[in-house]
Design a protein around this motif. Structure first.
Motif, PDB file in Angstrom:
ATOM      1  N   ALA A  92       0.841  -1.203   0.000  1.00 60.12           N
ATOM      2  CA  ALA A  92       0.000   0.000   0.000  1.00 60.12           C
ATOM      3  C   ALA A  92       0.874   1.250   0.000  1.00 60.12           C
ATOM      4  O   ALA A  92       0.617   2.207  -0.742  1.00 60.12           O
ATOM      5  CB  ALA A  92      -0.924   0.000   1.209  1.00 60.12           C
ATOM      6  N   ASP A 119      -4.644   5.150   1.236  1.00 58.20           N
ATOM      7  CA  ASP A 119      -4.188   3.816   0.851  1.00 58.20           C
ATOM      8  C   ASP A 119      -3.796   2.928   2.031  1.00 58.20           C
ATOM      9  O   ASP A 119      -3.806   1.707   1.921  1.00 58.20           O
ATOM     10  CB  ASP A 119      -3.018   3.935  -0.135  1.00 58.20           C
ATOM     11  CG  ASP A 119      -3.525   4.215  -1.530  1.00 58.20           C
ATOM     12  OD1 ASP A 119      -4.417   3.483  -1.979  1.00 58.20           O
ATOM     13  OD2 ASP A 119      -3.046   5.176  -2.155  1.00 58.20           O
ATOM     14  N   TYR A 176      -2.195  -6.072  -1.009  1.00 56.77           N
ATOM     15  CA  TYR A 176      -3.002  -4.877  -1.263  1.00 56.77           C
ATOM     16  C   TYR A 176      -3.028  -4.638  -2.764  1.00 56.77           C
ATOM     17  O   TYR A 176      -2.023  -4.847  -3.452  1.00 56.77           O
ATOM     18  CB  TYR A 176      -2.364  -3.671  -0.566  1.00 56.77           C
ATOM     19  CG  TYR A 176      -3.110  -2.373  -0.767  1.00 56.77           C
ATOM     20  CD1 TYR A 176      -4.308  -2.138  -0.098  1.00 56.77           C
ATOM     21  CD2 TYR A 176      -2.618  -1.387  -1.611  1.00 56.77           C
ATOM     22  CE1 TYR A 176      -5.001  -0.943  -0.278  1.00 56.77           C
ATOM     23  CE2 TYR A 176      -3.298  -0.190  -1.788  1.00 56.77           C
ATOM     24  CZ  TYR A 176      -4.488   0.030  -1.121  1.00 56.77           C
ATOM     25  OH  TYR A 176      -5.168   1.207  -1.295  1.00 56.77           O
ATOM     26  N   LYS A 178      -4.665  -1.775  -5.775  1.00 55.43           N
ATOM     27  CA  LYS A 178      -5.299  -0.460  -5.934  1.00 55.43           C
ATOM     28  C   LYS A 178      -5.497  -0.143  -7.402  1.00 55.43           C
ATOM     29  O   LYS A 178      -4.568  -0.254  -8.205  1.00 55.43           O
ATOM     30  CB  LYS A 178      -4.387   0.578  -5.297  1.00 55.43           C
ATOM     31  CG  LYS A 178      -4.602   2.022  -5.737  1.00 55.43           C
ATOM     32  CD  LYS A 178      -3.574   2.906  -5.070  1.00 55.43           C
ATOM     33  CE  LYS A 178      -3.595   4.330  -5.538  1.00 55.43           C
ATOM     34  NZ  LYS A 178      -2.578   5.142  -4.856  1.00 55.43           N
ATOM     35  N   SER A 191      -9.878   0.047  -4.052  1.00 50.45           N
ATOM     36  CA  SER A 191      -8.728  -0.709  -3.559  1.00 50.45           C
ATOM     37  C   SER A 191      -9.196  -1.809  -2.631  1.00 50.45           C
ATOM     38  O   SER A 191     -10.344  -1.795  -2.165  1.00 50.45           O
ATOM     39  CB  SER A 191      -7.753   0.215  -2.833  1.00 50.45           C
ATOM     40  OG  SER A 191      -8.339   0.669  -1.632  1.00 50.45           O
ATOM     41  N   CYS A 193      -7.612  -4.813   0.418  1.00 52.99           N
ATOM     42  CA  CYS A 193      -6.541  -5.483   1.144  1.00 52.99           C
ATOM     43  C   CYS A 193      -7.088  -6.802   1.669  1.00 52.99           C
ATOM     44  O   CYS A 193      -8.167  -6.850   2.271  1.00 52.99           O
ATOM     45  CB  CYS A 193      -6.057  -4.622   2.307  1.00 52.99           C
ATOM     46  SG  CYS A 193      -4.763  -5.451   3.256  1.00 52.99           S
TER      47      CYS A 193
END
Ligand SMILES: Cc1cc2nc3c(=O)[nH]c(=O)nc-3n(C[C@H](O)[C@H](O)[C@H](O)COP(=O)(O)OP(=O)(O)OC[C@H]3O[C@@H](n4cnc5c(N)ncnc54)[C@H](O)[C@@H]3O)c2cc1C
Lengths: 282, 758
Positions: A92, A119, A176, A178, A191, A193
């Motif tokens: 991230a 993020d 992660y 994005k 995004s 995770c």
């Protein structure tokens, strides 16, 4: 506007409690934009970047946790030992802005701003991070899910600031991902995770930029636990991964704006959830 | 990377990679851009702008602003002594909106203040109370054609309507393909924001303006008219320009800055922020283009039909000329005998649009190159074959009736591009930076599909339609040195370097001193339309030749040599009779020689009612082949490689050409996949670099280029302009490559992720 330089964390706490209309300044990558572009005029500014204690991180081996000071910049999370301990955090951090922004911007600043597109926040959500909040007169530990309360809103009260953040060192895959409209230096349009806890047999999924706060896809997580035994390593069928993505997306409430459409954001997190799950199983 | 070039000339002369006189300072941060200017006792200026796209200006109350300490001056429409309006083609844009009149776009200037500090200006603007009566904005250009929109300006809502009717209008092809294409509003996004410093003459009957612009003399003409001053009382000096791309052709802060300076009797500086810059200059026209191609079974184009609608926004700027470029380039670089084209440039309450690199041809090219791929599919030919089959040649008659008399190596551009090796497939273990989505880690190589696409273009060079297009240069030998002066705006393209190269080559010296770029010499015309290498290059070349000829005359006379036997070779004067040489550097100290020359290109004509006439001067061609990697599920794109062969006439500085080609490709890539000013109901939604996305280094592809050198006989140096062509056909090449990868029609640029995957 006066700038008061705290000599220590205690001094900072004094200043925070005693000064009206006061703002903490970390890397300044959000705040200077507010000041220069949006005409924000904080009464008093307290720069915290020089407080060493806030720029350190520590691995508590026995507890299996890592505690990261609020003023640790992204550059320090991207590589090295911290990146090995919490790979999703490193991934991230690597997506944030440009090298200049990553050298200045901090985890505490991301929490201070609390943008749904921040993020670091999905990582903290998926890891059930604990935020250590200090005040001159008290301290409290806040779970991430109680910390972020809305678009650019958090549960900090006057006189409080984020001292550090603790996350577990997990056994299992974490990552992660994005989506943005260019290949670098871009605000997230969606995004995700994913953290696989191979010991407990659980997959945590947090989604960013698809609701006013970070979304934990808890119903999809629970559904998945019923489909597959997630202890140790596991495998997942294409259909299950797809269904996981679909279910996760249905827990979001994205908006359409000049950056993207609600449909795209929902679609994108479903793809990301599916791909992250497949990666964690691979 | 340039794949082939011949480079064997004297360093610093034409053809060599001479370094730029402004290069080191720019790289090291020492170059003074116009936003760095400062003067003793200076005030800061700032502009109040309309927050509404269409409203009646009912009242302006500045009383609270005047109460703020440090405010020195406030000017409104009532303070404009001369022409209340300005404009490049039609003087329809007010210096300031007038009470009782209307504002026509969001961002239209209402008044300007001067104060002791930018922060004082900010507060003063916040203290001004403006009363508006909000009006319904006209934002759909089509409504200006069908007449359903009320006129929003006394001059009406049509900037220009022009058709082209050529050949047989009834021909119907065995094969027909059609489509309606849309091009979004692109911003020039130069890095050096608008900035100017005005210094009033003592007594106030004149002003000196330091300004980042593309054309000093045109600015001066418009400023002087608004100030009601003779032109010689308005002196312009070029401030350091950080890019232009068309956005500095129009007046923005020039008149405001001068007015404040003349009013206060003090130097005044205005510098826009990035957000203000989005409101302060014109953009690339958004356009909707319908096209139908008729072809025979072999794929030969028989007729094109097109309807082009260009949204010019609130004020005219160069809209009529942009439109003419678009419709006259509708056929692309292909033979075509029959055409039915209808073009409109219209006034709406959207942001004003005008010049941007490619000037109307970008929009037309996106349409015709999208069509060429449809034609290829319909005929079963490859994208290369269909284009080669129709490739234009010198001597062809264009749809305007004009004969193509430029060097026209269209087929060569295509075949040379085709020979450039394709990049290797995306490896299974590809580094994340090579995969669409980059460090976002959105995809693995197995998620990615590759596509290949073509775009080929024709672009006119210089000004068209009867414009008296010229450039002036002065060359002097004085104090033993060569001095060159011109008013050519150096906007980053490197003319300052080229001028030195020309003088070095013609006069055989190593050191060439450049005089300040200002209005103390005749006009150079605009740094636009890919014209300065040809035009100002031609003027500098002619001035240097005039000086050289006189020098040789006088050397011959003074030394008893035969004039006809003398020539400059390298850095020497060579006497071919005796074989003796004299170094130029040794003799120039003896002479004072001074010549000023105007260079003009061959005259052009207006188009007649049916769109016929020799309206353009010359043309350049280029082919682009794009290789893209696409994540079809997320709609993310990475452009892997652009292969290109460009018709450049003659390479005068390889590095400089490379810079233009790579930069143009980046700009065209931006239009293809990310760059768009998003306007809803007349409001710009993304006036910042946070949300107006420009390509970064990670978005920029590998560029493999071949420069085709077929000297253009009409051009003074044999060279063609290279600035615009690179950004014209790369956009459709990328679009065609994405279409190839995902199999969708994608009729609109920029192509957004959700266009690909939703
Ligand atoms: C060009 C650019 C690109 C960017 N790209 C991204 C990106 O890709 N992803 C992303 O997530 N963000 C991005 N950002 C935003 C920004 O960099 C991050 O949010 C960053 O984490 C902010 O940290 P900072 O230290 O600079 O915060 P600052 O600007 O110093 O502070 C931000 C806010 O947090 C408060 N604050 C700071 N520290 C604390 C603390 N310890 N306790 C309580 N409050 C605190 C401040 O008072 C302020 O309100 C970008 C910004 C820029 C300018």
């Amino acid at each position: 506007m006066p700038v008061l330089r705290p000599r220590s964390v205690d001094h900072l706490l004094e200043l925070l409690a005693d000064t009206p209309d006061v703002s903490v300044l970390a890397g300044g990558t959000d705040m200077m934009v507010e000041i220069n572009l949006h005409g924000r005029r904080p009464g008093t500014v307290l720069p915290i970047g020089s407080l060493e204690e806030l720029r350190e991180w520590e691995h508590q081996r026995r507890a299996g946790t890592v505690t990261i000071g609020a003023a640790v910049p992204y550059a320090d999370m991207e590589t090295g030992e911290l990146a090995e301990l919490v790979p999703a955090l490193a991934q991230a951090a690597r997506t944030v802005g440009s090298p200049q922004i990553r050298a200045a911007g901090t985890i505490g600043g991301n929490l201070g701003t609390c943008s749904p597109a921040g993020d670091i926040l999905p990582v903290l959500s998926a890891l059930d991070a604990v935020i250590h909040v200090l005040h001159r007169d008290h301290s409290r530990d806040v779970h991430f899910s109680d910390f972020m309360t809305g678009v650019k809103r958090n549960s900090l009260r006057p006189g409080e600031f984020v001292h550090s953040v603790t996350v577990p060192v997990t056994r299992g895959w974490q990552g992660y991902a994005k989506v943005g409209t260019r290949n670098a230096m871009v605000i997230s349009t969606a995004s995700a995770c994913l953290v696989h806890d191979a010991v407990e047999g659980h997959v945590a999924l947090a989604l960013g930029a698809v609701a006013p706060t970070i979304v934990r896809a808890s119903r999809a997580e629970a559904w998945l636990s019923k489909q597959i035994d997630l202890r140790g390593s596991f495998s997942v069928s294409v259909e299950t991964a797809q269904e996981f993505g679909r279910r996760a997306a249905s827990e979001t409430s994205p908006i359409s704006d000049h950056r993207s459409t609600a449909d795209y954001r929902r679609h994108a997190v479903s793809v990301l959830a599916r791909r992250l799950l497949e990666r964690s199983a691979a | 990377m340039i794949l082939a070039t011949g480079l064997d000339t004297r360093y610093g002369a034409l053809g060599s990679n001479a370094s730029r006189p402004d290069g080191a300072a720019k790289v090291q941060g020492g170059f003074a851009f116009s936003s760095d200017m400062w003067a003793e006792n200076m005030l800061w200026g700032a502009t109040l702008r309309s927050p509404h796209p269409h409203a009646r200006l009912v009242d302006i109350d500045v009383s609270d602003a005047w109460k703020i300490t440090g405010v020195e001056c406030i000017v409104t429409a009532d303070d404009v002594p001369g022409e209340p309006n300005y404009g490049l083609i039609m003087q329809d844009q007010p210096v300031f909106a007038r009470v009782g009149d209307v504002v026509r776009y969001l961002g239209e200037p209402i008044l300007a203040v001067a104060a002791d500090h930018p922060e004082t200006c900010r507060r003063a603007l916040a203290a001004v109370k403006v009363t508006y009566e909000i009006l319904e904005p006209v934002t759909d250009a089509e409504r200006c054609i069908d007449g359903s929109a009320p006129p929003i300006h006394p001059l009406g809502n049509v900037f220009r309507h022009q058709r082209i009717l050529t050949g047989d209008q009834t021909i119907v092809g065995e094969i027909q393909v059609e489509g309606t294409y849309e091009i979004g509003m692109q911003d020039q996004a130069f890095l050096g924001l608008e900035a100017a410093l005005a210094v009033p003459d003592s007594g106030g009957d004149g002003v000196e303006l330091y300004i980042a612009t593309q054309w000093l003399h045109e600015d001066r003409k418009q400023i002087a008219a608004c100030l009601a001053m003779p032109e010689d009382k308005v002196r312009l000096v070029l401030g350091g320009v950080g890019g232009a791309f068309g956005a500095r052709e129009d007046i923005s802060l020039q008149v405001h800055t001068c007015l404040l300076a003349l009013r206060t009797g003090r130097p005044v500086r205005i510098a826009y922020s990035r957000e203000e810059s989005f409101y302060g200059h014109v953009h690339r026209h958004p356009a909707t283009i319908w096209m139908r191609h008729h072809a025979d079974a072999s794929g030969r184009i028989l007729r094109i039909e097109s309807r082009m609608v260009f949204d010019g926004g609130a004020y005219c700027s160069t809209s009529p000329a942009v439109l003419i470029n678009a419709i006259t380039h509708a056929q692309g670089p292909y033979k075509c005998d029959n055409a039915t084209v209808d073009g409109w440039a219209l006034r709406t309450n959207n942001p004003p649009c005008g010049a941007m690199r490619g000037f109307g041809v970008v929009q037309a090219c996106f349409a015709h190159e999208s069509q060429m791929d449809k034609l290829a599919a319909a005929t079963g030919l490859s994208p290369v074959e269909i284009r080669l089959r129709n490739a234009m040649e010198t001597g062809d008659r264009l749809i305007t009736g004009q004969i193509m008399d430029s060097v026209a190596p269209v087929a060569r551009c295509i075949t040379e591009t085709d020979r450039i090796p394709l990049p290797a497939p995306l490896p299974e273990n590809a580094h994340e930076l090579l995969i669409p989505g980059g460090t976002g880690l959105t995809a693995l190589p197995s998620n990615i599909r590759r596509g290949i696409g073509w775009g080929v273009s024709i672009k006119n060079l210089m000004y068209s339609e009867g414009f008296d297009d010229f450039s002036t240069a002065r060359c002097r030998i004085a104090d033993g040195a060569v001095h060159v002066k011109f008013a050519t705006a150096e906007v980053g393209q490197g003319f300052v370097m080229l001028a030195q190269q020309i003088a070095r080559t013609v006069l055989g010296v190593d050191d060439v001193f450049l005089d300040p770029i200002d209005t103390q010499v005749g006009s150079a015309g605009s740094t636009s339309a890919s014209r300065q290498t040809w035009m100002s290059g031609g003027a500098v070349d002619a001035a240097c030749r005039a000086v050289r000829d006189e020098l040789l005359d006088r050397v011959a006379a003074d030394r008893g040599l035969v004039r006809a036997e003398l020539r400059v070779e390298g850095t020497n004067i060579v006497d071919s009779l005796t074989g003796t040489t004299i170094a130029v550097g040794e003799v120039i100290g003896e002479y004072d020689i001074d010549h000023t020359v105007e260079y003009r290109h061959p005259a052009t004509e207006d188009l007649d009612e049916d769109g016929h006439g020799n309206c353009h001067v010359a043309f350049a061609f280029v082919a682009h082949r794009a290789v893209v990697d696409v994540d079809p599920d997320l709609g993310l794109v990475k452009v892997v490689q652009i292969a290109t062969a460009q018709d450049v006439g003659r390479v005068l500085n390889p590095l400089s050409v490379q810079g233009q080609v790579e930069g143009g490709i980046a700009q065209g890539l931006g239009l293809a996949v990310m760059e768009e000013i998003i306007v809803t109901d007349g409001k710009v939604r993304n006036p910042s670099f946070t949300d107006y996305l420009l390509p970064t280094f990670l978005d920029a592809p590998t560029v493999d280029m071949i420069l085709i050198e077929e000297h253009e006989p009409k051009s003074p140096l044999g060279a063609k302009g290279v600035g615009e062509p690179p950004c014209v056909s790369v956009t459709p090449a990328i679009a065609n490559a994405i279409r190839d990868a995902v199999g969708r029609e994608l009729p609109r640029v920029p192509i957004r992720p959700y266009d690909i995957c939703i």
